[in-house]
Motif scaffolding. Sequence first.
Motif, PDB file in Angstrom:
ATOM      1  N   LYS A 391       0.528  -0.804  -0.162  1.00  0.00           N
ATOM      2  CA  LYS A 391       0.302   0.477   0.177  1.00  0.00           C
ATOM      3  C   LYS A 391       0.843   0.832   0.049  1.00  0.00           C
ATOM      4  O   LYS A 391       1.267   1.671   0.825  1.00  0.00           O
ATOM      5  CB  LYS A 391      -1.065  -0.398   1.308  1.00  0.00           C
ATOM      6  CG  LYS A 391      -1.986  -1.282   1.244  1.00  0.00           C
ATOM      7  CD  LYS A 391      -2.792  -1.014   0.609  1.00  0.00           C
ATOM      8  CE  LYS A 391      -4.021   0.310   0.553  1.00  0.00           C
ATOM      9  NZ  LYS A 391      -5.544   0.352   0.072  1.00  0.00           N
ATOM     10  N   GLY A 392       1.156   2.102  -0.647  1.00  0.00           N
ATOM     11  CA  GLY A 392       1.593   3.319  -1.164  1.00  0.00           C
ATOM     12  C   GLY A 392       2.914   3.085  -0.975  1.00  0.00           C
ATOM     13  O   GLY A 392       3.878   3.979  -0.520  1.00  0.00           O
ATOM     14  N   GLY A 393       3.135   2.319  -1.759  1.00  0.00           N
ATOM     15  CA  GLY A 393       4.734   1.632  -1.415  1.00  0.00           C
ATOM     16  C   GLY A 393       5.870   1.250  -0.512  1.00  0.00           C
ATOM     17  O   GLY A 393       6.948   1.372  -0.638  1.00  0.00           O
ATOM     18  N   LYS A 394       4.249   0.457   0.448  1.00  0.00           N
ATOM     19  CA  LYS A 394       5.153   0.194   1.174  1.00  0.00           C
ATOM     20  C   LYS A 394       4.382  -0.978   1.746  1.00  0.00           C
ATOM     21  O   LYS A 394       3.292  -1.520   1.376  1.00  0.00           O
ATOM     22  CB  LYS A 394       4.690   1.258   2.910  1.00  0.00           C
ATOM     23  CG  LYS A 394       5.800   2.344   2.590  1.00  0.00           C
ATOM     24  CD  LYS A 394       4.911   3.621   4.209  1.00  0.00           C
ATOM     25  CE  LYS A 394       5.091   4.679   3.910  1.00  0.00           C
ATOM     26  NZ  LYS A 394       3.968   4.861   5.008  1.00  0.00           N
ATOM     27  N   LEU A 395       4.920  -1.947   2.323  1.00  0.00           N
ATOM     28  CA  LEU A 395       4.566  -3.653   2.954  1.00  0.00           C
ATOM     29  C   LEU A 395       3.741  -3.207   4.093  1.00  0.00           C
ATOM     30  O   LEU A 395       4.368  -3.380   5.493  1.00  0.00           O
ATOM     31  CB  LEU A 395       5.530  -4.409   3.113  1.00  0.00           C
ATOM     32  CG  LEU A 395       5.279  -6.099   2.717  1.00  0.00           C
ATOM     33  CD1 LEU A 395       4.561  -6.032   1.532  1.00  0.00           C
ATOM     34  CD2 LEU A 395       7.095  -6.669   3.220  1.00  0.00           C
ATOM     35  N   THR A 396       2.351  -3.142   3.602  1.00  0.00           N
ATOM     36  CA  THR A 396       1.699  -3.030   6.010  1.00  0.00           C
ATOM     37  C   THR A 396       1.445  -4.529   5.559  1.00  0.00           C
ATOM     38  O   THR A 396       0.776  -5.862   4.923  1.00  0.00           O
ATOM     39  CB  THR A 396       1.227  -2.097   5.107  1.00  0.00           C
ATOM     40  OG1 THR A 396      -0.475  -2.770   4.384  1.00  0.00           O
ATOM     41  CG2 THR A 396       1.431  -0.680   4.621  1.00  0.00           C
ATOM     42  N   ALA A 397       0.197  -4.538   6.688  1.00  0.00           N
ATOM     43  CA  ALA A 397      -0.413  -5.636   7.871  1.00  0.00           C
ATOM     44  C   ALA A 397      -1.723  -5.612   7.733  1.00  0.00           C
ATOM     45  O   ALA A 397      -1.584  -4.915   8.822  1.00  0.00           O
ATOM     46  CB  ALA A 397       0.352  -6.757   8.133  1.00  0.00           C
ATOM     47  N   PRO A 398      -2.364  -5.200   6.910  1.00  0.00           N
ATOM     48  CA  PRO A 398      -4.181  -5.011   7.554  1.00  0.00           C
ATOM     49  C   PRO A 398      -4.725  -5.661   8.243  1.00  0.00           C
ATOM     50  O   PRO A 398      -5.837  -5.546   8.685  1.00  0.00           O
ATOM     51  CB  PRO A 398      -4.961  -4.767   5.493  1.00  0.00           C
ATOM     52  CG  PRO A 398      -3.489  -5.588   4.917  1.00  0.00           C
ATOM     53  CD  PRO A 398      -1.980  -5.892   5.660  1.00  0.00           C
ATOM     54  N   HIS A 399      -3.858  -6.772   7.489  1.00  0.00           N
ATOM     55  CA  HIS A 399      -4.742  -8.121   8.868  1.00  0.00           C
ATOM     56  C   HIS A 399      -3.898  -8.400  10.223  1.00  0.00           C
ATOM     57  O   HIS A 399      -4.158  -9.472  10.756  1.00  0.00           O
ATOM     58  CB  HIS A 399      -5.257  -9.533   8.216  1.00  0.00           C
ATOM     59  CG  HIS A 399      -5.494  -9.277   6.918  1.00  0.00           C
ATOM     60  ND1 HIS A 399      -7.471  -8.784   7.378  1.00  0.00           N
ATOM     61  CD2 HIS A 399      -5.104  -8.833   5.628  1.00  0.00           C
ATOM     62  CE1 HIS A 399      -7.508  -8.142   5.617  1.00  0.00           C
ATOM     63  NE2 HIS A 399      -7.046  -8.472   4.621  1.00  0.00           N
ATOM     64  N   GLY A 400      -3.228  -7.745  10.561  1.00  0.00           N
ATOM     65  CA  GLY A 400      -2.144  -7.306  11.636  1.00  0.00           C
ATOM     66  C   GLY A 400      -1.320  -8.810  11.005  1.00  0.00           C
ATOM     67  O   GLY A 400      -1.256  -9.185  10.364  1.00  0.00           O
ATOM     68  N   THR A 401       0.228  -8.639  12.189  1.00  0.00           N
ATOM     69  CA  THR A 401       0.932  -9.890  11.805  1.00  0.00           C
ATOM     70  C   THR A 401       1.130 -11.379  12.476  1.00  0.00           C
ATOM     71  O   THR A 401       1.936 -12.138  12.290  1.00  0.00           O
ATOM     72  CB  THR A 401       2.351  -9.513  12.127  1.00  0.00           C
ATOM     73  OG1 THR A 401       2.143  -8.579  13.756  1.00  0.00           O
ATOM     74  CG2 THR A 401       2.326  -7.836  11.122  1.00  0.00           C
ATOM     75  N   LYS A 402      -0.634 -11.931  13.344  1.00  0.00           N
ATOM     76  CA  LYS A 402      -0.147 -12.900  13.755  1.00  0.00           C
ATOM     77  C   LYS A 402      -1.189 -13.765  12.586  1.00  0.00           C
ATOM     78  O   LYS A 402      -1.616 -13.399  11.586  1.00  0.00           O
ATOM     79  CB  LYS A 402      -1.264 -12.518  14.976  1.00  0.00           C
ATOM     80  CG  LYS A 402      -1.074 -12.224  15.970  1.00  0.00           C
ATOM     81  CD  LYS A 402      -1.701 -11.988  17.222  1.00  0.00           C
ATOM     82  CE  LYS A 402      -0.895 -11.488  18.384  1.00  0.00           C
ATOM     83  NZ  LYS A 402      -0.029 -11.886  18.520  1.00  0.00           N
ATOM     84  N   ALA A 403      -0.468 -15.171  12.563  1.00  0.00           N
ATOM     85  CA  ALA A 403      -0.973 -16.212  11.162  1.00  0.00           C
ATOM     86  C   ALA A 403      -2.616 -16.015  11.651  1.00  0.00           C
ATOM     87  O   ALA A 403      -2.989 -15.929  12.335  1.00  0.00           O
ATOM     88  CB  ALA A 403      -0.622 -17.578  12.275  1.00  0.00           C
ATOM     89  N   ILE A 404      -2.969 -16.217  10.139  1.00  0.00           N
ATOM     90  CA  ILE A 404      -4.493 -16.085   9.585  1.00  0.00           C
ATOM     91  C   ILE A 404      -5.137 -18.014   9.712  1.00  0.00           C
ATOM     92  O   ILE A 404      -4.124 -18.369   8.513  1.00  0.00           O
ATOM     93  CB  ILE A 404      -4.585 -15.130   8.825  1.00  0.00           C
ATOM     94  CG1 ILE A 404      -4.737 -13.603   9.211  1.00  0.00           C
ATOM     95  CG2 ILE A 404      -6.295 -15.522   8.595  1.00  0.00           C
ATOM     96  CD1 ILE A 404      -4.968 -13.048   9.113  1.00  0.00           C
ATOM     97  N   CYS A 405      -5.972 -18.615  10.222  1.00  0.00           N
ATOM     98  CA  CYS A 405      -6.127 -19.644   9.910  1.00  0.00           C
ATOM     99  C   CYS A 405      -7.121 -19.703   8.726  1.00  0.00           C
ATOM    100  O   CYS A 405      -8.268 -19.258   9.574  1.00  0.00           O
ATOM    101  CB  CYS A 405      -6.656 -21.085  11.193  1.00  0.00           C
ATOM    102  SG  CYS A 405      -4.659 -20.370  12.212  1.00  0.00           S
ATOM    103  N   LEU A 406      -7.293 -20.906   8.050  1.00  0.00           N
ATOM    104  CA  LEU A 406      -8.727 -20.897   7.382  1.00  0.00           C
ATOM    105  C   LEU A 406      -9.206 -21.626   8.166  1.00  0.00           C
ATOM    106  O   LEU A 406      -8.854 -22.538   9.364  1.00  0.00           O
ATOM    107  CB  LEU A 406      -8.337 -21.794   6.315  1.00  0.00           C
ATOM    108  CG  LEU A 406      -7.661 -21.333   5.240  1.00  0.00           C
ATOM    109  CD1 LEU A 406      -6.133 -20.954   5.491  1.00  0.00           C
ATOM    110  CD2 LEU A 406      -7.830 -22.678   3.944  1.00  0.00           C
ATOM    111  N   ALA A 407     -10.552 -21.225   7.723  1.00  0.00           N
ATOM    112  CA  ALA A 407     -12.129 -22.171   8.944  1.00  0.00           C
ATOM    113  C   ALA A 407     -11.898 -24.232   8.405  1.00  0.00           C
ATOM    114  O   ALA A 407     -11.725 -24.764   7.665  1.00  0.00           O
ATOM    115  CB  ALA A 407     -13.368 -21.726   8.466  1.00  0.00           C
TER     116      ALA A 407
END
Length: 407
Positions: A391-407
């Motif tokens: 985003k805007g030339g930057k690496l971001t973490a829109p969903h946070g930096t913790k692991a996201i698990c599939l349901a």
Amino acid sequence: MPVIRGRSALRMSGAAVAVMLLASACGGGDGQGSSAKARPKVAAPKGTPIVIGSVGHFSGFAGATSKSSPDAVSAWAQWTNDNGGINGHPVKVVVKDDQADPAKSLAAVKSLVEQDKVIALVGSHEAGLESVWEKYAAGKGIPVLGGSSNSTAFETNPLFFPTAQTGANYVALWTNAAKLAGHDKVGAIGCAEVPACQNLFSLVKSAAPKSGVTFAAGLAISASAPSYTSQCLSLRGKGVEAVITATSQEVTNRFVSDCAKQGYKPLFMIPGQSYQPDVAENPAYEGAYLANDSFDWFADDAAAKQFRETMSVYSPDSPLNTSATAGWASAVMFGKALAEATSAPPTSADVIKGLLARPAKDTLDGMIPPTTYHEGKPATVAACGWYAQIKGGKLTAPHGTKAICLA
């Protein structure tokens, strides 16, 4: 929200994923890290060295990114030695480049075991070549810890201990990126020169329903093609909103540019193992997602900060990406496994015993997906991964930096 500037269950073919990642790897990651300097805190360890090995394709086509894995292992070893070693024993890391050649890969592992006397393989980054030496390693009782854990061996061999996401879940994490970004129709591009790249299409088709998205199209594209305009228009015509890339970075860059010229700007999904700094700086990649099989190197938690600080001191020129974090996690896990070892020096059996004693659904302080090691059976790895977005030339973490698990 952590940001970093872009400056510097389905069963799948492990070989297909490995080749896919090999194809997309060719360049550096972001070398940004802490400027803090690690200093020796205790006397240098004087015990018999603990020797570990790392084998993989560390030169040429994919070497610029895959070498980050053994670089991270070596950085961890140097930090460990500067802080007393493991129970007074220094750690020695021997790295072998097999140049993606099966015969050289087997020879490298035999040399590590028979000549260098390694007690474990740690942080290897193969291109699906584990299959040529996994039986040999198992016959010698040598445990294999990560780093890249995409090959089938990490799903089938009890002596392979994954410290990153396995191939069975990795493609599903990519399709889940489309869902997280709010897109429904997913497509993929694969290198025409390597059949395994195109196997990705069937894998995505199988994974898509698990993420609640639809696979709309898969296109094989040639590196020698002068233009990808027709392929871009084809994907747009089929309503593809998000595109998984399984080509070399150079080809992907041209593909993205050609699509942008046609006003076609879908969400592009990129492997975190092959992230390059110029990707974030390219306006055509705005909004692109990284699906990461290992922890986000730019996170602000204690584990990621220690990783960056150590790399900045002991391997400052190594690119930071999930090749590096997967290697780091494998080294940290190795150290944890030997924390209670009583043999002097420790043996392969001590490593295996220590790994099997790890808790069920172990996350190693958030550095690996929830993982359980089993005696006599392959490890169980939860379908969890990490995500980033440009985003805007930057690496971001829109969903946070913790692991996201599939349901």
